[in-house]
Structure formats: C-alpha cells, structure tokens
Write an enzyme that holds these catalytic residues in place. Structure first.
Site, PDB file in Angstrom:
ATOM      1  N   ASP A  39       5.893   2.078   2.160  1.00  0.00           N
ATOM      2  CA  ASP A  39       4.927   1.010   2.446  1.00  0.00           C
ATOM      3  C   ASP A  39       4.162   1.420   3.696  1.00  0.00           C
ATOM      4  O   ASP A  39       4.701   1.420   4.801  1.00  0.00           O
ATOM      5  CB  ASP A  39       5.708  -0.294   2.669  1.00  0.00           C
ATOM      6  CG  ASP A  39       4.806  -1.493   2.895  1.00  0.00           C
ATOM      7  OD1 ASP A  39       3.633  -1.294   3.291  1.00  0.00           O
ATOM      8  OD2 ASP A  39       5.281  -2.621   2.690  1.00  0.00           O
ATOM      9  N   HIS A  40       2.907   1.731   3.505  1.00  0.00           N
ATOM     10  CA  HIS A  40       2.128   2.292   4.620  1.00  0.00           C
ATOM     11  C   HIS A  40       1.766   1.238   5.674  1.00  0.00           C
ATOM     12  O   HIS A  40       1.218   1.548   6.714  1.00  0.00           O
ATOM     13  CB  HIS A  40       0.862   2.959   4.078  1.00  0.00           C
ATOM     14  CG  HIS A  40       0.384   4.108   4.916  1.00  0.00           C
ATOM     15  ND1 HIS A  40       0.916   4.402   6.152  1.00  0.00           N
ATOM     16  CD2 HIS A  40      -0.562   5.037   4.699  1.00  0.00           C
ATOM     17  CE1 HIS A  40       0.299   5.452   6.665  1.00  0.00           C
ATOM     18  NE2 HIS A  40      -0.602   5.863   5.804  1.00  0.00           N
ATOM     19  N   ARG A  41       2.104  -0.025   5.407  1.00  0.00           N
ATOM     20  CA  ARG A  41       1.914  -1.030   6.458  1.00  0.00           C
ATOM     21  C   ARG A  41       2.979  -0.857   7.542  1.00  0.00           C
ATOM     22  O   ARG A  41       2.778  -1.254   8.676  1.00  0.00           O
ATOM     23  CB  ARG A  41       2.022  -2.442   5.872  1.00  0.00           C
ATOM     24  CG  ARG A  41       0.914  -2.800   4.913  1.00  0.00           C
ATOM     25  CD  ARG A  41       1.174  -4.147   4.286  1.00  0.00           C
ATOM     26  NE  ARG A  41       2.433  -4.159   3.545  1.00  0.00           N
ATOM     27  CZ  ARG A  41       2.953  -5.228   2.965  1.00  0.00           C
ATOM     28  NH1 ARG A  41       2.330  -6.389   3.053  1.00  0.00           N
ATOM     29  NH2 ARG A  41       4.079  -5.167   2.295  1.00  0.00           N
ATOM     30  N   PRO A  66       0.855  -1.195   0.000  1.00  0.00           N
ATOM     31  CA  PRO A  66       0.000   0.000   0.000  1.00  0.00           C
ATOM     32  C   PRO A  66       0.889   1.242   0.000  1.00  0.00           C
ATOM     33  O   PRO A  66       1.536   1.545   0.990  1.00  0.00           O
ATOM     34  CB  PRO A  66      -0.790  -0.108   1.311  1.00  0.00           C
ATOM     35  CG  PRO A  66      -0.285  -1.304   2.028  1.00  0.00           C
ATOM     36  CD  PRO A  66       0.878  -1.871   1.312  1.00  0.00           C
TER      37      PRO A  66
END
Ligand code: CAO
Length: 445
Positions: free
Chosen positions: A417-419, A241
């Site tokens: 990476d928004h995780r 994401p």
C-alpha cells in the site's frame, strides 16, 4: 405620500432589452441602491438599483417583458421620507415645492453598474479550482426566507444558467453580496454531496453479455466464500494504491537443506516445503522493517504499529480462497510452522477452521509455488499494508563472475500500500527477504 416612478434608464442603443428578473415584490420594503430588477440585452445584463428607500407600491412590468425605450415606467415606490432616506438630497424641484409624484429616471439617480459582458458558465471549472472554497454555512443549504439578495448581473446570470436559486447561497462579499465564487462553491458542494458514498459505486458498469448467442453456456453461483472474496478483492483493489516489486531469491542452499531433512520430516510426519522458511524470513524482515507491519486508520491520518508477527497464508480450497493466520511466526521453529501450515491448510479445505483462526494477520504470504508461474501481482489484504507473492522455484543459469552456474531461483513479488509503504521501505524489506532465503543461516542471528 410620495410616489417615485422608476423608469427604464438609457440603454445605450441596445435594441432587444428584456426584464429577466424581478427581485422585489409589491409591498416589499427596499433600501437605496437595492436591486429592483434585472434587464438583459443581447450583449449584457444590468441591475436596476432603487433610487430611494421605501415600499414597492406597484410593479408595472413582468419577467420576460420587452422594454421598449428609455423613460418607460417600470415600477413605483412609496418613498419613506424623502429627505432622510435619499443618498444625496435631491435638488429642489423648480419652484421650490416638492412634487407629490416626483418621477426620477433610475439612471439619473444612481447610474446602473457598468454593463457586464454576457457570460457562459464555461469558465466555472477553472476559476473555481483556482479559488479556495468558502466555508459551507448552514444558510447555504436552505432557501433564505425573505431579506434582500445582493448579487451582480453576471452572478445572477450564472446562477440562472446553472439553475441555482440565489436565495440558497450565502454571499461572502460585502453586505453578504453573492459572488461568482459563492455560486461555483455552492454548485461544487451540491455535486460532491450527490456523489455515491460507496467507493467504486460510481464506476462504469461492465456490460452484461448474453453469451448464449455465441455458443452453449451453463450458469452457476459463486460460493459464499467466493462472494466474500470478490467483495474484499474489489474493496482492496479500489482502496489501496498498489505497487508491486519483483525479485528472485537464490534458494539453492535452502533447497539442498530442505531435501536433506527428508528422513527427519518423515519421522515427524510433516511435509517440509519452502513455505515455512518463507514465513520465517518474512517475520524477520517485518521486525527489521516495521513500516510494513503498520495498519492505516480509516481517515488515513493515523497508523497502528503492530508489535507482533501473525502471518496470513492464502490457501486454495474447493470452496474458495481462505487465509488462515499463523500466530507469532517470529518465535516458532520451522518444524512447528510446517506442522501448523499442514493443519490449517487441511482444515481450511475441509471447512473446519474457527473464525479466530482467520483473524489478526499483520501480513500475508500467497504461494503459487506448487502450481507454477514466474511472477504475479498479489492484491494487498487491507488493512494489512503488504503481501508477498511466491512463484515456482526453477533452476536457472546464473553468472558468478567467471561462468554461468546452475542455481535454483525463487521468484517473489511484494505488493504494498503506497500510502503507507514507500518504495525504499518495500525495496529494503524484499531485499532482506531475498537475502534471508538465500542464506537461511542468517535467520538464526
Ligand atoms: N517452488 C517450487 N516448488 C514448490 C514451491 C515453490 N515456490 N512451493 C511449494 N513447492 C512444492 C512443495 O515442495 C511440494 O513439493 P513436494 O511434494 O515435492 O515436496 C509441492 O510443491 C506441493 O506443495 P503444497 O502445496 O502441498 O504445500 P506448500 O507448503 O507449498 O503450500 C499452501 C501450502 C497452503 C500455501 C498451498 O497448498 C496453497 O493452497 N497454495 C495456493 C495459494 C493460493 O491460491 N494463492 C493465490 C491467492 S490469490 O488468488
């Protein structure tokens, strides 16, 4: 031997009543209240429970048969031991003696369950989503061999509409009764199991177009690197994401310093571009913002914190995109980095990189500065969690509080990476990179 005939109960005035399911077979032992068959009218379905315990002797109807009127015989049961097995001792027949062929209308012994309004599977999704799913048991996957199936008429109807065999479902109700939720959970698990294992394999296909219909065309094949890059980009794009954040560094002083090194660069035989400064700033900002130097485990539940600073640098080659890795950027000087970049880029373009020189990066820098553009959204090179895109520096008017002054601004964009990386982490990292490039003296601290 006592035979009990089970008959059509009072149908409450329903006209079209059909036997939709026989749930027992001749020779089968049945218990009191066990469902013998299921009737369905235009408005409702109803289960017919057994009034006695015994063995099914004869079945007088078939699935699909129309039932005409109350009292018609449906099946016969050889009663086990009438007094012992009956739920409540039946009233002695007139005359005190037990009739050998006692006939009991089903409805008089145990009233059929209340008629359930006919239902469709439309409520399935919403109801199933709201309910926690029962655990999958091994029984849910293989049809049950023999044994009774306890399920209400609505559940039977639902299963029939969905084409689900009740024997394959493990009931979670009392006496393993199959509930609506069991049917829904079973269907959901089947659908999940049928999903493609490869991420993205279920995506709608891009249509194939015959371009020759519209004009002259030529065909070519992707290089091996091109194919690998395409697969990696797709994997990263689908798995990560992405968030991309933009900024611009005032590199006026850096550019003045860099140009002032012209003679020194010539003497060393090294071209000094902005790229080694950018790599150095990234290594320093990674040290201060370690979240961007993490890698996420495959299960998404763990991370590895890297405590080294190896940076990948995207190199545009005639055979495709390659990303050689500069090791321990934090501990190297600008001249050394400039020389290593030139060497790696040259060998990338001539196909002379070793495999290990393409491995081990924590973070990637991709510079289109020499080519142009004002900004772009780079794709994270997973399992790295961030990548810095560099665009072309240009002189711009900047307001200094009193006037517009010409400053050289370098556009940068950070994808992450928004995780793993929150907006705050990304913002602090990029702000730090911009600050370091705007005043490279801070790199010494
Ligand atoms: N702004 C303005 N000018 C820039 C610049 C920037 N951000 N970055 C580099 N330049 C200038 C250099 O100073 C140099 O100018 P001079 O010759 O006047 O000094 C010129 O552009 C050419 O630089 P270069 O390309 O030879 O060297 P580099 O260090 O800038 O870049 C490398 C090296 C390997 C990053 C580059 O050659 C390259 O391959 N870039 C493409 C990477 C790429 O394709 N990324 C996309 C990946 S996603 O598809």
């Amino acid at each position: 031997m006592t035979i009990e005939t089970v008959r059509v109960p009072d149908l409450g005035g329903a006209e079209e009543v059909q036997v939709i399911e026989l749930t027992v077979a001749p020779g089968q032992r049945v218990a009191v209240d066990q469902t013998l068959l299921v009737l369905e009218s235009e408005k409702a379905t109803m289960e017919l429970p057994s009034p006695v315990a015994g063995v099914v002797a004869r079945i007088l109807v078939a699935e699909g048969d129309k039932v005409e009127k109350a009292g018609d015989p449906l099946l016969e049961i050889e009663v086990d031991g009438v007094a012992a097995q009956h739920p409540e001792p039946a009233a002695p027949p007139p005359g005190g003696a037990e009739s050998p062929d006692r006939e009991v209308p089903a409805a008089t012994v145990a009233p059929p369950p209340a008629a359930v309004p006919a239902n469709t599977g439309e409520e399935l999704a919403g109801a199933a989503a709201a309910k926690a799913e029962p655990p999958v048991s091994a029984d849910a996957h293989a049809p049950r061999s023999g044994g009774e199936i306890h399920a209400g008429p609505y559940v039977r109807r639902l299963a029939r509409e969905l084409g689900v065999e009740l024997a394959r479902i493990q009931g979670s109700g009392p006496r393993q009764r199959i509930l609506k939720e069991d049917v829904q959970g079973f269907v959901r698990r089947q659908l999940q199991a049928a999903r493609p294992a490869v991420a993205g394999a279920g995506l709608p296909q891009v249509p194939e177009v015959d371009y020759a219909r519209f004009g002259p065309v030529a065909e070519g094949e992707l290089s091996r690197i091109g194919r690998l890059t395409a697969a990696n980009m797709r994997r990263n794009w689908l798995n990560v994401p992405h968030v991309t954040q933009f900024d611009a560094a005032d590199v006026t002083e850096l550019e003045a310093f860099r140009r002032a090194q012209g003679d020194a660069a010539q003497a060393r035989g090294v071209k000094l571009t902005p790229v080694p400064f950018i790599l150095k700033a990234c290594a320093a900002a990674l040290r201060e913002n370690p979240v961007l130097n993490r890698a996420l485990s495959g299960d998404g539940g763990h991370y590895v914190q890297r405590e080294f600073y190896h940076l990948g640098l995207a190199v545009d080659t005639p055979r495709g995109l390659l990303v050689p890795v500069l090791r321990d950027v934090d501990s190297k000087g600008i001249w050394q980095l400039a020389a290593e970049i030139a060497d790696l880029a040259e060998r990338a373009r001539t196909g002379k990189l070793r495999i290990d020189e393409l491995q081990g990066a924590c973070f990637t820098v991709t510079s289109l500065g020499a080519i142009g553009g004002q900004g772009f959204t780079p794709i994270v090179n997973a399992p790295e969690v961030a990548i810095l895109g560099v665009s072309r520096a240009a002189v711009q008017p900047v307001w200094n509080g009193g006037e517009f002054v010409p400053r050289t601004l370098l556009p940068v964009s950070l994808s992450y990476d928004h995780r793993v990386v929150n907006g705050g982490d990304g913002g602090r990292f990029l702000t730090r990179v911009v600050a370091l490039l705007s005043d490279i003296r801070a790199l010494l601290l």
